[in-house]
Design an enzyme around this catalytic site. Sequence first.
Site, short mmCIF file in Angstrom:
data_model
loop_
_atom_site.label_atom_id
_atom_site.label_comp_id
_atom_site.label_asym_id
_atom_site.label_seq_id
_atom_site.Cartn_x
_atom_site.Cartn_y
_atom_site.Cartn_z
N ILE A 13 19.34 -93.41 -1.97
CA ILE A 13 17.95 -93.75 -1.63
C ILE A 13 16.95 -92.70 -2.10
CG2 ILE A 13 18.59 -95.23 0.31
CD1 ILE A 13 17.80 -92.94 2.19
N GLU A 37 23.71 -91.34 7.09
CA GLU A 37 22.78 -90.80 6.10
C GLU A 37 23.34 -89.44 5.69
OE1 GLU A 37 19.22 -90.76 8.38
OE2 GLU A 37 18.94 -92.93 8.22
N PRO A 113 26.86 -79.75 8.85
CA PRO A 113 27.86 -80.75 8.46
C PRO A 113 27.70 -82.12 9.09
CG PRO A 113 28.83 -79.12 9.92
CD PRO A 113 27.45 -78.64 9.58
N GLY A 114 26.81 -82.26 10.05
CA GLY A 114 26.58 -83.56 10.65
C GLY A 114 25.88 -84.53 9.71
N GLU A 118 25.86 -79.25 2.15
CA GLU A 118 25.50 -77.93 1.64
C GLU A 118 26.47 -76.88 2.16
OE1 GLU A 118 21.84 -74.73 1.39
OE2 GLU A 118 21.93 -76.09 3.10
N GLU A 137 8.49 -69.50 -10.78
CA GLU A 137 7.03 -69.62 -10.79
C GLU A 137 6.45 -70.21 -9.51
OE1 GLU A 137 6.13 -73.79 -13.07
OE2 GLU A 137 6.48 -72.03 -14.32
#
Length: 177
Positions: A13, A37, A113-114, A118, A137
């Site tokens: 999405i 999600e 982790p839910g 990452e 920058e």
Amino acid sequence: MDYEEKTLHKESIYNGKIIDVCVHEVQLPDGRTGKREVVNHPGAVAVIARTPSDKIILVRQYRKALEKELFEIPAGKLEPGEDPEMSASRELEEETGYRAQGLKKTASFYTSPGFADEIIHLYEAEQVTRGQTSTDEDEFVELVEVSLEEAQELIREEKIHDAKTMYAVQHLMLSRR
């Protein structure tokens, strides 16, 4: 009982510069279905670095998601295919101007982790020397050097308020015992 949730269908999405977001339809362990999600992130590195006078090297920067400034250990996302140790060395120098003679891996951990994949690879810098910064920058950071006691006070004041930096301070406290 097997707790795995099998993905039946996945829909992307959002695809961004730093993260991608997908919605997974999953089969739950009891046979029912649900939605998850998931935020996909390329991973990151963070560096615990101390000056020759034993000051912890931090950067102060504004974090839009929190609408406030934080003091953090140097960190950054991995580039595609980049070795985490090389990334840690690069991020330390870019953000602080310091170079490490060596890096020692301390830990790797998932941030949330839910809903996200990452992972942060945490390194401890050995024998740093001062050089030149070269931030991106769109990156505005201020170099700050604090004692361990000052870092603990910044935690109490919620100026150090992110998990990786709090973990780093705790690691330094435990290594002094």
